[in-house]
Write a protein that holds these residues in place. Structure first.
Motif, PDB file in Angstrom:
ATOM      1  N   ASN A 230       0.876  -1.178   0.000  1.00 45.87           N
ATOM      2  CA  ASN A 230       0.000   0.000   0.000  1.00 45.87           C
ATOM      3  C   ASN A 230       0.908   1.221   0.000  1.00 45.87           C
ATOM      4  O   ASN A 230       1.626   1.472   0.967  1.00 45.87           O
TER       5      ASN A 230
ATOM      6  N   ASP B 293      -5.058   3.742  -2.044  1.00 41.53           N
ATOM      7  CA  ASP B 293      -6.292   3.991  -1.302  1.00 41.53           C
ATOM      8  C   ASP B 293      -7.038   5.211  -1.829  1.00 41.53           C
ATOM      9  O   ASP B 293      -8.082   5.590  -1.320  1.00 41.53           O
TER      10      ASP B 293
ATOM     11  N   SER C 295      -9.915   1.580  -0.983  1.00 37.44           N
ATOM     12  CA  SER C 295      -9.782   2.708  -0.072  1.00 37.44           C
ATOM     13  C   SER C 295      -9.671   2.266   1.384  1.00 37.44           C
ATOM     14  O   SER C 295      -9.817   1.085   1.717  1.00 37.44           O
ATOM     15  N   TYR C 296      -9.431   3.228   2.248  1.00 34.05           N
ATOM     16  CA  TYR C 296      -9.651   3.028   3.671  1.00 34.05           C
ATOM     17  C   TYR C 296     -11.132   2.801   3.893  1.00 34.05           C
ATOM     18  O   TYR C 296     -11.973   3.237   3.095  1.00 34.05           O
TER      19      TYR C 296
END
Length: 398
Positions: free
Chosen positions: A119, A155, A175-176
């Protein structure tokens, strides 16, 4: 499938975005599908959790130093240590961040079955808190991380602009996630706990709020200057810790220029109920992050139905679109803060719009489903690859 999450300080979350993410991901992935281990910073044995959210926790054996420069070396060494240690027993390594991108290949030296996900977070090499050498090194690590990783996670869709076009085929947007918090009333024991952070009496609906790591790229100085110019008769509450003594001195000096009740620094708050109460009852939430991807504190503010005033950049725009107000500089922010203070009812519809955006796009159940689908795909590709290798080996023997 056995998976290790490496690159955060550990869970339960007590620091920043990656810790919040790791906690949310482990909480929302089904135990039956994955066997997860999370790397954690050193803690005394009496304060350690053996498991959290169903995930095994592995602790680094050395204590972190207090010196900023030494801590960066410590964190990098810790990440390399876990890349080696956890690669032996885990088929999937999910690394959060790019700070040791040049070492991301290590798990494959110790486990030929391993697959590596990374990430890449935000545009780390543009953060003003880093010196020229650090930024140069971060850019190199970013590039090498995208080369060595089997899968690149962004993200924010905007982060794809910072991926080499030849690596886009292995890039995935996830994404978060956010969980909608329960409503917290402004009374009782939760309000009483606020006195541990400030002796000043805070009135519901009569303060601006900012939750962030107190660093230059989060525009804390810009926000305080704007608040000073706005000349409103309510305080600005700032939740978070400074990471630089020099920046702390600069910001503290700026805060002294604000008229009473002025700026109130609360420090870090890891009491979720108290933090949610503050979010849900503020006049407006100010978000100054400028070089990140999708930021958890922005999602949490949106889920709390806030009027949001955010720094204008592609990352914040992607999350809020037209459901927030934006600023480019302190003058624009001062005008907006003054207007919200005088006419909050004119902006009340923004609360519902930004809440709906988060609910439709960023709930953990959606994000976790996406991750689980990706993990299964990676696992299937890994088995297919090993089967081909075995067939090639048998063919050569024959």
């Amino acid at each position: 499938m056995k998976m290790a999450i490496i690159g955060c300080r550990g869970i339960p979350a007590e620091y920043g975005g990656f810790e919040t993410f790791a906690e949310g991901l482990t909480e929302n992935l089904p135990d039956a599908e994955l066997d997860i281990t999370v790397s954690c910073e050193y803690k005394p044995p009496e304060l350690r959790h053996k498991k959290y959210n169903g995930a095994e926790l592995e602790y680094f054996p050395l204590k972190p130093p207090h010196n900023y420069l030494l801590r960066k070396f410590y964190e990098n060494f810790s990440d390399i240590y876990f890349l080696i240690k956890l690669s032996r027993a885990n088929e999937l390594i999910y690394f959060l961040g790019i700070e040791v991108g040049m070492f991301i290949f290590l798990p494959k030296l110790f486990n030929r079955k391993s697959r590596i996900m990374v990430n890449i977070d935000g545009v780390m090499w543009k953060r003003s808190k880093f010196n020229f050498f650090e930024r140069w090194l971060l850019k190199i690590n970013h590039d090498l991380a995208t080369i060595f990783a089997d899968t690149i996670i962004v993200d924010s869709k905007q982060m794809k602009r910072y991926i080499d076009k030849n690596k886009l085929h292995k890039t995935r947007y996830l994404s978060y996630g956010i969980k909608i918090p329960e409503r917290i009333t402004w009374n009782g024991q939760t309000l009483e706990r606020l006195k541990d952070y400030t002796p000043i009496n805070i009135i519901s609906g009569n303060y601006f709020l900012l939750v962030a790591r107190l660093e230059p790229e989060n525009n804390i100085h810009t926000i305080i200057n704007a608040f000073s110019q706005a000349k409103v008769n309510i305080p600005l509450l700032i939740v978070g810790d400074f990471t630089s003594t020099a920046y702390q001195e600069e910001v503290t000096r700026l805060a002294q220029n604000c008229s009473p009740p002025g700026v109130i620094f609360l420090g870090s708050i890891y009491d979720d109920q108290l933090l949610n109460m503050l979010r849900q009852n503020c006049t407006a939430y100010i978000h100054g992050h400028s070089v990140g991807g999708t930021n958890p504190s922005l999602l949490e503010a949106a889920a709390s139905r806030n009027i949001i005033v955010a720094h204008y950049n592609p990352f914040n725009w992607e999350v809020c679109k037209t459901a927030a107000l934006y600023f480019n500089n302190e003058k624009e922010l001062a005008i907006k803060l003054r207007s919200i203070y005088r006419h909050p009812e004119s902006y009340s519809e923004l609360k519902n719009r930004v809440y709906r955006r988060v609910k439709n796009n960023y709930l953990w159940e959606h994000i976790a489903t996406g991750y689980l689908s990706l993990f299964k795909k990676i696992n299937g590709e890994k088995k297919e690859r090993l089967t081909r290798l075995e067939m090639d080996y048998e063919g050569k023997r024959a």
